[in-house]
Design an enzyme around this catalytic site. Structure first.
Site, PDB file in Angstrom:
ATOM      1  N   LYS A   1      -6.775   5.049  -2.103  1.00 33.29           N
ATOM      2  CA  LYS A   1      -7.614   5.631  -1.532  1.00 33.29           C
ATOM      3  C   LYS A   1      -8.941   5.950  -2.356  1.00 33.29           C
ATOM      4  O   LYS A   1      -8.686   6.311  -3.496  1.00 33.29           O
ATOM      5  CB  LYS A   1      -6.969   6.647  -0.719  1.00 33.29           C
TER       6      LYS A   1
ATOM      7  N   TYR B   1       8.806  15.293  -1.692  1.00 33.83           N
ATOM      8  CA  TYR B   1       9.731  14.470  -1.905  1.00 33.83           C
ATOM      9  C   TYR B   1      10.971  15.363  -2.306  1.00 33.83           C
ATOM     10  O   TYR B   1      12.246  14.967  -2.576  1.00 33.83           O
ATOM     11  CB  TYR B   1       9.322  13.311  -2.714  1.00 33.83           C
TER      12      TYR B   1
ATOM     13  N   ARG C   1       1.159   1.438  -0.453  1.00 33.36           N
ATOM     14  CA  ARG C   1       0.843   1.615   0.833  1.00 33.36           C
ATOM     15  C   ARG C   1       0.952   0.324   1.352  1.00 33.36           C
ATOM     16  O   ARG C   1       0.518  -0.746   0.571  1.00 33.36           O
ATOM     17  CB  ARG C   1      -0.223   2.545   1.082  1.00 33.36           C
TER      18      ARG C   1
ATOM     19  N   HIS D   1       5.836   2.598   5.320  1.00 29.28           N
ATOM     20  CA  HIS D   1       5.952   3.713   4.568  1.00 29.28           C
ATOM     21  C   HIS D   1       7.130   4.520   4.355  1.00 29.28           C
ATOM     22  O   HIS D   1       7.358   5.182   3.419  1.00 29.28           O
ATOM     23  CB  HIS D   1       4.879   4.688   5.620  1.00 29.28           C
TER      24      HIS D   1
ATOM     25  N   ARG E   1       8.141   3.481   1.119  1.00 31.65           N
ATOM     26  CA  ARG E   1       7.319   4.244  -0.064  1.00 31.65           C
ATOM     27  C   ARG E   1       8.051   5.545  -0.189  1.00 31.65           C
ATOM     28  O   ARG E   1       8.076   6.050  -1.133  1.00 31.65           O
ATOM     29  CB  ARG E   1       5.827   4.431   0.656  1.00 31.65           C
TER      30      ARG E   1
ATOM     31  N   HIS F   1      -1.268   9.765  -5.290  1.00 32.21           N
ATOM     32  CA  HIS F   1      -1.608  11.134  -4.403  1.00 32.21           C
ATOM     33  C   HIS F   1      -2.761  11.689  -5.044  1.00 32.21           C
ATOM     34  O   HIS F   1      -2.646  11.951  -6.213  1.00 32.21           O
ATOM     35  CB  HIS F   1      -0.310  11.779  -4.405  1.00 32.21           C
TER      36      HIS F   1
END
Length: 304
Positions: A179, A285, A155, A250, A253, A276
Site C-alpha cells: 500500500k 494478532y 495481500r 486474507h 494472511r 502494516h
C-alpha cells in the site's frame, strides 16, 4: 457554490468532486476502491447540503453523521465517512473553498476491531498438504500461490502483482509493492520455493502467451491472475479440509501472522513482514493468540 470568507468563491459541484478525486488518486495515491468509497461519501455529504459547500461547519458534519447513524449505517462505514469528511474539509480549506477547516473539530469514530478467523497450525498443514491433482498447470499454480500466501502473509493484490523477477531464489525472498507504493522484501521457506519452481518450470511455460508479460501467476488464458481467481482457489482448498473455517486469501494472511507470533516472532518483525503502517494494526494478532490460549485453557484445565 458560493463560499464564505473575505469574498465569495463560486465552485461547481462536479468540479469539487473531480478535483478531490484527482487529489486522492495522484497525491494521496489511494487505491481505486478507497477513492470510490470516499467519492460516494462526499456525494452523500453534498446531497445532505443540497449541493452547496457554503455553511459547511462542524455542526453540519455532526448532523450528517448522526443521520447516517440513524439510518443504521455500520460502525465501520461511519468510521470511514468520518475519516473522509476530515480529509475532504482539509482539502477544501487548502484550495480556498472553505474559510476554515471544520474537520479539525470532528472526533475520530473507531470501527470495532473484530478478531479475525484463523486456521490452527494443523489445519494450515492440512490445507497445504491436501491432494493437488496430477501435475497439471492449474494444480501447480494453485499449490504455489497457496504456499506463498501462507509463507509470506502477503495481500491478495500484492500476490497478483508479483512478477517473475520479484522472486529472489538465492535469498528466498520476494519483492512486494504494498500500500502507498511502499516496497518491502518478505522471506519464504523451502516448501514455497519448491512449489514455485514446479510452477515456473513445468506449469507457467504451458500457459505463457503474448499478453502474459512478466506476471508470476497466470490465468488459464495466459493473462495475469486476478484476485477473484485466487479467492476461488483458497475457498476450494479449504473446503477439502474438515473443520477448517471458510475464508479467503486474507484469512491465510491472518493465519500466517498469528502462527508467527505463536512461534515467538516479535511484533515489530511481523509488522514489517505484513507491511502494516501502524503497530496497532499488527497488535490484533496478539489478541487472537490470547483468545486461542484461553479457549484451549477452558477446554483442557479441570478448574477452568
Amino acid at each position: 457554490m458560493a463560499l464564505g470568507g473575505d469574498r465569495n468563491v463560486h465552485v461547481d459541484r462536479d468540479e469539487v468532486i473531480g478535483e478531490f478525486s484527482r487529489y486522492l488518486r495522484l497525491e494521496r495515491d489511494l487505491s481505486p476502491h478507497t477513492v470510490r468509497a470516499y467519492l460516494t461519501d462526499v456525494g452523500s455529504l453534498l446531497d445532505y447540503m443540497d449541493g452547496e459547500l457554503e455553511g459547511l461547519d462542524i455542526a453540519v458534519l455532526r448532523a450528517w453523521l448522526a443521520e447516517q447513524h440513524g439510518a443504521g449505517k455500520a460502525r465501520a462505514t461511519l468510521a470511514r465517512r468520518t475519516a473522509c469528511a476530515r480529509t475532504f474539509t482539509a482539502y477544501c480549506h487548502r484550495r480556498g473553498w472553505l474559510p476554515i477547516d471544520p474537520g479539525l473539530l470532528l472526533g475520530s469514530a473507531k470501527a470495532p476491531r473484530a478478531l479475525p478467523a484463523v486456521l490452527d497450525q494443523q489445519q494450515a498443514q492440512a490445507v497445504l498438504d491436501a491432494p493437488s491433482g496430477d501435475g497439471e498447470p492449474k494444480e501447480l499454480r494453485d499449490q504455489a500461490l497457496l504456499e506463498l500466501l501462507y509463507a509470506t502473509g502477503v495481500r491478495v493484490s500484492e500476490l497478483c502483482s508479483l512478477d517473475v523477477d520479484d522472486v529472489d531464489r538465492d535469498r528466498n525472498v520476494i519483492r512486494v509493492m504494498g500500500k502507498g507504493r511502499k516496497e518491502r522484501s518478505v522471506p519464504f521457506g523451502l516448501p514455497a520455493l519448491r512449489a514455485l519452481d514446479r510452477w515456473c518450470i513445468h506449469g507457467r511455460p504451458l500457459w505463457v502467451r503474448a499478453q502474459s508479460g512478466p506476471a508470476l501467476f497466470l490465468g488459464v488464458r495466459g493473462g495475469r491472475i486476478d484476485a477473484g481467481t485466487v479467492r476461488r482457489v483458497v475457498h476450494a482448498r479449504l473446503a477439502q479440509v474438515e473443520g477448517a473455517p471458510d475464508m479467503g486469501p486474507h484469512g491465510l494472511r491472518h493465519s500466517a501472522a498469528t502462527h508467527l507470533l505463536e512461534g515467538g516472532a516479535d511484533l515489530r518483525s511481523v509488522q514489517e513482514l505484513l507491511g502494516h503502517a501502524s503497530l496497532n494494526t499488527t497488535q490484533i494478532y496478539t489478541h487472537v493468540s490470547i483468545e486461542r490460549l484461553r479457549a484451549a485453557y477452558r477446554q483442557a484445565h479441570p478448574r477452568a
